[in-house]
Design an enzyme around this catalytic site. Structure first.
Site, PDB file in Angstrom:
ATOM      1  N   ALA A  71      64.777 100.747  42.949  1.00  0.00           N
ATOM      2  CA  ALA A  71      64.505  99.903  44.020  1.00  0.00           C
ATOM      3  C   ALA A  71      63.783  98.596  43.402  1.00  0.00           C
ATOM      4  O   ALA A  71      63.130  98.535  42.378  1.00  0.00           O
ATOM      5  CB  ALA A  71      63.820 100.423  45.057  1.00  0.00           C
ATOM      6  N   GLY A 116      65.616 104.315  42.011  1.00  0.00           N
ATOM      7  CA  GLY A 116      66.828 104.337  42.866  1.00  0.00           C
ATOM      8  C   GLY A 116      68.046 104.137  41.920  1.00  0.00           C
ATOM      9  O   GLY A 116      68.870 104.554  42.289  1.00  0.00           O
ATOM     10  N   GLU A 119      69.003 107.624  41.163  1.00  0.00           N
ATOM     11  CA  GLU A 119      69.671 107.946  42.250  1.00  0.00           C
ATOM     12  C   GLU A 119      71.140 107.513  42.764  1.00  0.00           C
ATOM     13  O   GLU A 119      71.808 108.246  43.483  1.00  0.00           O
ATOM     14  CB  GLU A 119      68.436 107.742  43.581  1.00  0.00           C
ATOM     15  CG  GLU A 119      67.279 108.503  43.572  1.00  0.00           C
ATOM     16  CD  GLU A 119      66.162 108.055  44.528  1.00  0.00           C
ATOM     17  OE1 GLU A 119      65.810 106.823  44.046  1.00  0.00           O
ATOM     18  OE2 GLU A 119      65.989 108.596  45.462  1.00  0.00           O
ATOM     19  N   GLU A 139      58.902 107.382  40.563  1.00  0.00           N
ATOM     20  CA  GLU A 139      58.450 106.799  41.598  1.00  0.00           C
ATOM     21  C   GLU A 139      56.874 107.046  41.981  1.00  0.00           C
ATOM     22  O   GLU A 139      56.058 106.571  42.528  1.00  0.00           O
ATOM     23  CB  GLU A 139      59.310 107.289  42.735  1.00  0.00           C
ATOM     24  CG  GLU A 139      60.461 106.449  42.891  1.00  0.00           C
ATOM     25  CD  GLU A 139      61.756 107.192  42.098  1.00  0.00           C
ATOM     26  OE1 GLU A 139      61.392 107.961  41.079  1.00  0.00           O
ATOM     27  OE2 GLU A 139      62.810 106.774  42.620  1.00  0.00           O
TER      28      GLU A 139
HETATM   29  N1  CAA Z   1      62.165  95.876  40.395  1.00  0.00           N
HETATM   30  C1  CAA Z   1      62.023  94.471  40.171  1.00  0.00           C
HETATM   31  N2  CAA Z   1      62.028  94.036  39.163  1.00  0.00           N
HETATM   32  C2  CAA Z   1      62.127  94.727  38.014  1.00  0.00           C
HETATM   33  C3  CAA Z   1      62.235  96.151  38.046  1.00  0.00           C
HETATM   34  C4  CAA Z   1      62.355  96.835  39.664  1.00  0.00           C
HETATM   35  N3  CAA Z   1      62.661  98.067  39.877  1.00  0.00           N
HETATM   36  N4  CAA Z   1      62.543  96.865  36.718  1.00  0.00           N
HETATM   37  C5  CAA Z   1      62.280  95.469  36.124  1.00  0.00           C
HETATM   38  N5  CAA Z   1      62.092  94.373  36.766  1.00  0.00           N
HETATM   39  C6  CAA Z   1      62.060  93.147  36.162  1.00  0.00           C
HETATM   40  C7  CAA Z   1      60.589  93.016  35.429  1.00  0.00           C
HETATM   41  O1  CAA Z   1      59.542  92.616  36.494  1.00  0.00           O
HETATM   42  C8  CAA Z   1      61.127  91.623  34.566  1.00  0.00           C
HETATM   43  O2  CAA Z   1      60.765  90.641  35.206  1.00  0.00           O
HETATM   44  P1  CAA Z   1      59.967  89.434  34.669  1.00  0.00           P
HETATM   45  O3  CAA Z   1      60.777  88.991  33.400  1.00  0.00           O
HETATM   46  O4  CAA Z   1      60.071  88.308  35.824  1.00  0.00           O
HETATM   47  O5  CAA Z   1      58.747  89.771  34.415  1.00  0.00           O
HETATM   48  C9  CAA Z   1      62.388  92.156  34.223  1.00  0.00           C
HETATM   49  O6  CAA Z   1      62.961  92.933  35.088  1.00  0.00           O
HETATM   50  C10 CAA Z   1      62.595  92.673  32.843  1.00  0.00           C
HETATM   51  O7  CAA Z   1      61.606  94.105  32.902  1.00  0.00           O
HETATM   52  P2  CAA Z   1      60.588  94.295  31.687  1.00  0.00           P
HETATM   53  O8  CAA Z   1      60.093  92.868  31.118  1.00  0.00           O
HETATM   54  O9  CAA Z   1      59.625  95.122  32.270  1.00  0.00           O
HETATM   55  O10 CAA Z   1      61.325  95.004  30.730  1.00  0.00           O
HETATM   56  P3  CAA Z   1      60.987  95.838  29.617  1.00  0.00           P
HETATM   57  O11 CAA Z   1      62.104  96.385  28.582  1.00  0.00           O
HETATM   58  O12 CAA Z   1      59.733  95.829  29.108  1.00  0.00           O
HETATM   59  O13 CAA Z   1      60.898  97.459  30.442  1.00  0.00           O
HETATM   60  C11 CAA Z   1      61.621  99.068  32.081  1.00  0.00           C
HETATM   61  C12 CAA Z   1      62.026  97.991  31.137  1.00  0.00           C
HETATM   62  C13 CAA Z   1      60.914 100.303  31.418  1.00  0.00           C
HETATM   63  C14 CAA Z   1      62.829  99.533  32.916  1.00  0.00           C
HETATM   64  C15 CAA Z   1      60.451  98.352  33.085  1.00  0.00           C
HETATM   65  O14 CAA Z   1      60.886  97.218  33.683  1.00  0.00           O
HETATM   66  C16 CAA Z   1      60.346  99.153  34.329  1.00  0.00           C
HETATM   67  O15 CAA Z   1      59.423 100.126  34.356  1.00  0.00           O
HETATM   68  N6  CAA Z   1      60.709  98.983  35.344  1.00  0.00           N
HETATM   69  C17 CAA Z   1      60.569  99.544  36.732  1.00  0.00           C
HETATM   70  C18 CAA Z   1      61.207 101.062  36.747  1.00  0.00           C
HETATM   71  C19 CAA Z   1      60.922 101.619  38.127  1.00  0.00           C
HETATM   72  O16 CAA Z   1      59.660 101.941  38.200  1.00  0.00           O
HETATM   73  N7  CAA Z   1      61.647 102.101  38.806  1.00  0.00           N
HETATM   74  C20 CAA Z   1      61.418 102.944  40.001  1.00  0.00           C
HETATM   75  C21 CAA Z   1      61.499 101.843  41.143  1.00  0.00           C
HETATM   76  S1  CAA Z   1      60.779 102.580  42.803  1.00  0.00           S
HETATM   77  C22 CAA Z   1      62.179 103.106  43.328  1.00  0.00           C
HETATM   78  O17 CAA Z   1      63.241 102.953  42.931  1.00  0.00           O
HETATM   79  C23 CAA Z   1      61.978 103.962  44.781  1.00  0.00           C
HETATM   80  C24 CAA Z   1      63.159 104.550  45.325  1.00  0.00           C
HETATM   81  O18 CAA Z   1      63.516 105.625  44.809  1.00  0.00           O
HETATM   82  C25 CAA Z   1      63.525 103.998  46.777  1.00  0.00           C
END
Ligand code: CAA
Length: 265
Positions: A71, A116, A119, A139
């Site tokens: 998400a 997500g 999912e 999450e």
């Molecule tokens: N939402 C919004 N932006 C996101 C994102 C997300 N889920 N995942 C990555 N991005 C963005 C980052 O903020 C970054 O943006 P900026 O360049 O503006 O800073 C860009 O994408 C590139 O990401 P990273 O610099 O973090 O890339 P990385 O290679 O260092 O790391 C990663 C990659 C491990 C996937 C890391 O981005 C990460 O941990 N992302 C989040 C993963 C996460 O927690 N997902 C669960 C979301 S909650 C959910 O999904 C709830 C649900 O079930 C309903």
């Protein structure tokens, strides 16, 4: 049959030779699933479900880094009990729409499939992962649980214990481990991912269209029923297909040793 495209803000959707390829197109944020992505998924899958030119759908993410990293976390900042629940319900409805669209949807997992994003892959019919893919449900690290079906589809697919391990640790697993767990069906080199998706789609296209829809209907409708009522569903669909022109064609083609020509009737 005509090749065409469906236009939307965050998805690319091209239809060619009865295969639709839907690409989540927000590579700058690792294809995070914003509210707009859900709106576009709903629109595109509504069109694809009723499009007679489409028989198989490939779903992937733009770029080489992510299928979808979950998400859109920026949109979770202000959620409350009420808006959080309705966000989750909307996600459920649209992922369920994908799951029950009546056509096979193959997730081509080209990188991160987290939260997500994982999912979304779970709501697809099959999951093919690139060897570089990473999957997980992180999450709980955000103080949440999966809200788009992960707590329910993941244990149904890989078992309760393996699912809880992923949910409770937030551990990111590689494609080989996902294959071992049964979370994905195949692993191929990233460069071959799309080709493998097309090969599988071609195998499905060689089957009778109503029989493909019948397999999906029987499996999904029977999944959470007791065995006797699930077997009843199977018999009804088997009976229905027994009276189709394509069943007559399939049987005749086998006996006369030629390739069947399907009419979808
Ligand atoms: N939402 C919004 N932006 C996101 C994102 C997300 N889920 N995942 C990555 N991005 C963005 C980052 O903020 C970054 O943006 P900026 O360049 O503006 O800073 C860009 O994408 C590139 O990401 P990273 O610099 O973090 O890339 P990385 O290679 O260092 O790391 C990663 C990659 C491990 C996937 C890391 O981005 C990460 O941990 N992302 C989040 C993963 C996460 O927690 N997902 C669960 C979301 S909650 C959910 O999904 C709830 C649900 O079930 C309903």
């Amino acid at each position: 049959m005509t090749d065409h495209a469906i236009i939307s803000e965050t998805l690319l959707c091209e239809i060619k030779d009865q295969i639709a390829t839907v690409t989540i197109n927000r590579p700058q944020v690792l294809n995070a699933l914003s509210i707009q992505v859900f709106t576009d998924l709903e629109h595109v899958f509504t069109q694809l479900a009723k499009d007679p030119d489409v028989r198989v759908i490939l779903l992937t993410g733009a770029g080489e880094k992510a299928f979808a990293a979950g998400a859109d976390i920026k949109e979770l900042v202000e959620t409350t009990r009420i808006t959080g629940q309705s966000l989750s319900r909307r996600g459920h409805r649209i992922f369920r729409q994908i799951e029950t669209c009546g056509k096979p949807v193959l997730a081509l997992i080209n990188g991160f499939a987290l939260g997500g994003g994982c999912e979304l892959a779970l709501a697809c019919t099959l999951r093919i992962a690139a060897d570089s893919a990473k999957l997980g449900q992180p999450e709980a690290r955000l103080g949440l649980i999966p809200g788009y079906g992960g707590t329910q589809r993941l244990p149904r697919l890989i078992g309760q214990s393996a699912a809880l391990k992923l949910l409770l640790t937030g551990e990111r697993i590689d494609a080989a481990e996902a294959l071992r767990l049964g979370l994905v069906d195949e692993v191929v080199p990233l460069a071959e991912l799309y080709l493998r998706g097309q090969q599988l789609a071609s195998s499905i296209l060689a089957m009778a269209p109503l029989a493909v829809a019948g397999c999906l209907e029987a499996v999904y409708k029977g999944a959470d029923r007791d065995l006797d009522s699930a077997l009843g569903i199977e018999s009804r669909i088997f009976g229905r297909l027994s009276a189709t022109a394509d069943k007559a064609e399939g049987i005749r083609a086998f006996l006369e040793k030629h390739t069947p020509i399907w009419t979808g009737k």
